[in-house]
Design a protein around this motif. Sequence first.
Motif, PDB file in Angstrom:
ATOM      1  N   ASP A 285      -2.564  -6.208  -9.216  1.00  0.00           N
ATOM      2  CA  ASP A 285      -1.268  -6.427  -8.560  1.00  0.00           C
ATOM      3  C   ASP A 285      -0.999  -5.357  -7.495  1.00  0.00           C
ATOM      4  N   GLU A 288      -3.217  -5.867  -4.546  1.00  0.00           N
ATOM      5  CA  GLU A 288      -2.789  -7.000  -3.710  1.00  0.00           C
ATOM      6  C   GLU A 288      -1.651  -6.571  -2.780  1.00  0.00           C
ATOM      7  N   GLN A 289      -0.747  -5.752  -3.301  1.00  0.00           N
ATOM      8  CA  GLN A 289       0.326  -5.233  -2.435  1.00  0.00           C
ATOM      9  C   GLN A 289      -0.232  -4.366  -1.315  1.00  0.00           C
ATOM     10  N   ARG A 290      -1.230  -3.597  -1.644  1.00  0.00           N
ATOM     11  CA  ARG A 290      -1.842  -2.740  -0.623  1.00  0.00           C
ATOM     12  C   ARG A 290      -2.567  -3.575   0.425  1.00  0.00           C
ATOM     13  N   GLU A 292      -1.743  -6.453   1.355  1.00  0.00           N
ATOM     14  CA  GLU A 292      -0.702  -7.000   2.230  1.00  0.00           C
ATOM     15  C   GLU A 292      -0.202  -5.945   3.220  1.00  0.00           C
TER      16      GLU A 292
END
Lengths: 389, 389
Positions: A285, A288-290, A292
């Motif tokens: 998770d 995935e933010q990184r 983005e």
Amino acid sequence: MSETPSRRIDRIQPFRVMALLAEARELEQQGRDIVHMEIGEPDFPTPPPVVEAATRAIADGKVHYTPAVGLSALREAIAGFYQDRYGVSVPAQRIVVTPGASGALLLALGVLLEPGQGVMLADPGYPCNRNFAHFLDARVQPVPVQADTGYQLSLALVQQHWQADTRVVMLASPANPTGTLIPSAELEAIIDWVERQGGTVIVDEIYHGLIYGESPPTALGCSERVIVINSFSKYFGMTGWRIGWLVAPGELIPGIDKLAQNLFLSASTPAQHAALAAFEPQTLDILEQRREAFEQRRDFLLPALREIGFDIKVEPQGAFYLYADCRRFTDDSFAFAQALLQEIGVAITPGNDFGDNQPQRHVRFAYTTSLARLQEGVRRLQQRLAPDG
Amino acid sequence: MSETPSRRIDRIQPFRVMALLAEARELEQQGRDIVHMEIGEPDFPTPPPVVEAATRAIADGKVHYTPAVGLSALREAIAGFYQDRYGVSVPAQRIVVTPGASGALLLALGVLLEPGQGVMLADPGYPCNRNFAHFLDARVQPVPVQADTGYQLSLALVQQHWQADTRVVMLASPANPTGTLIPSAELEAIIDWVERQGGTVIVDEIYHGLIYGESPPTALGCSERVIVINSFSKYFGMTGWRIGWLVAPGELIPGIDKLAQNLFLSASTPAQHAALAAFEPQTLDILEQRREAFEQRRDFLLPALREIGFDIKVEPQGAFYLYADCRRFTDDSFAFAQALLQEIGVAITPGNDFGDNQPQRHVRFAYTTSLARLQEGVRRLQQRLAPDG
Ligand SMILES: Cc1ncc(COP(=O)(O)O)c(C=O)c1O
Ligand SMILES: Cc1ncc(COP(=O)(O)O)c(C=O)c1O
């Protein structure tokens, strides 16, 4: 005689960016503010669950040598990652844990190459690749690649440049310094053709987790004879831990094991235990933010640089690099990079580090710093290079 | 063709002890109790101050790449260690931090050797040394050494075996597998003579911290042209961290730096920060206690094995190994080691791993387990090999 290094050393160029990095550090010590767009590693720290796993392992005394091919649990976890993310089934026995992708590249080339055999690779490309080949007294067969093939080798280029002594073709997707992908059909065609010539394709997928847009399949789906290189460095945020892996045909594993036993003994044990937490949902998770955040940075930096006058011919779909033609400003990218550093405190990497294919006309920007810093960098570049823009 | 490894791989023998280790683990899984006297790493955990330094560094986010030659602070700390312990002044610029002594050996040999040049080394000796040479397509020039020179190269042996193409002479003091030292005068004479031939001496001092009795000087005191290899693995109890160093002549440092940049990028960052605490007085106190524990073990094991009938011709003064002639029991040391493992659950290393000099007649005992376990091992050996003794 004693102080003369071996000829293999002469064939290896030092990275030009190192001189710039040292200059940048010096300027910083003098109080100058430098926007770092030269650095090839994520600015993000190691994800907290991975840090916690490391701390726990160290406290538990998991600090002894492991098997040379890595902890079984980690090889299994990597196999699970291929299953979950790519739907590809890779037996853990074909996976070898290594000291970074660097260690994986040395093992893969070391197990394949006889002295004098040829290694085909794209120019521009990751500089260490040709130096591994030099180190092993192999012949480097660089292929100048252009925007028309997305700065990647194509089947046509591979066929055109194939020589009787070519043993290995090295690909990277996404690539450093261009961030471009090889289209899946092309990748498959290259692998198929090279293997029919009796050669081996090595695909470096170290930036495969950092793709903006649809995720392509891994090269492992194409063939059981391809060697895939990967690492916890970039996508997983673990550069300094020195941990990566390779996947090789089963027949090569005993040779790779022997080499790893002798060259490395084993990869870092705390890093291996840390990496076990890299595939946990909680970590993924965060990653995935990184991813983005990197995408956002690319989406800002790419048009901003184009507007200033850098010619970025191919929209890169991955990694954290933009490879720009800078001929509008200079025909000496190294002097240009030095001037930008000295005059406006913006550090970038000159093309020289990536090969001999018009390096004076190219520079690499890395978006491994925050959006705010990238904005500051762009502001300075704009003012210096396109004041009326 | 694709699945055929390069010839350099064929020249590298896998370690025989790995098969035994796997067998031992299997027996343990079946519930058997195994006394491990085959393992070449300290049973002690990493010293608490070092663990604390690592944990702190990781929590502080010190997890990015470092310079290829290592953190300046660590190079300075190592220079300070030479000053404090040996009274030798070594500029930090001549010190390169590496992924273990393994990485140091690869860099040192890589920077020195042209393909085809000769590397002289003692047989028996540390097995990776000849395999590094094979990997670099150098010629291995093993010199059979006997008890009369303490299983070490002597000046006479070096002169006798010197060939026109000999480029490097490798020494280790204390040595693996014999634990023996090279007398200081002999060391100096060898270095002096080899350097006058235009060759380079590499001295592996990885076990230099583990000497029982008077501490000899480091080879660095003999010459500024010698290359010294060392590591945090053994004396400092950091095997799995993969961190070591080398000291080289200043002229070779740029070449070594280039190689390190390409082969490794850098050594583990958490390990480098951890190692900064290795030279603290508190750590050195712990290490001194451990050194005494090793000495106690040697003082128990050496006479006990002799009494059983193992012929240990030279009293080893360092490391944690005893190299024993076992011809009284066998002329096949591998079969002998296997039988001991299967029948009485005692694991030792057969001579085959250390070279071709009467390996069938020799085995290596490692005292890397507690005195109580060594006593249990001796009890079993006694019962099996000298029931009436
Ligand atoms: C394309 C590519 N491959 C491999 C590496 C090596 O990375 P590591 O050894 O940290 O895994 C890098 C690092 O920059 C890279 O850009
Ligand atoms: C003599 C000798 N040198 C070098 C090494 C390599 O150790 P490391 O790479 O862990 O520092 C060893 C390990 O057993 C050894 O015995």
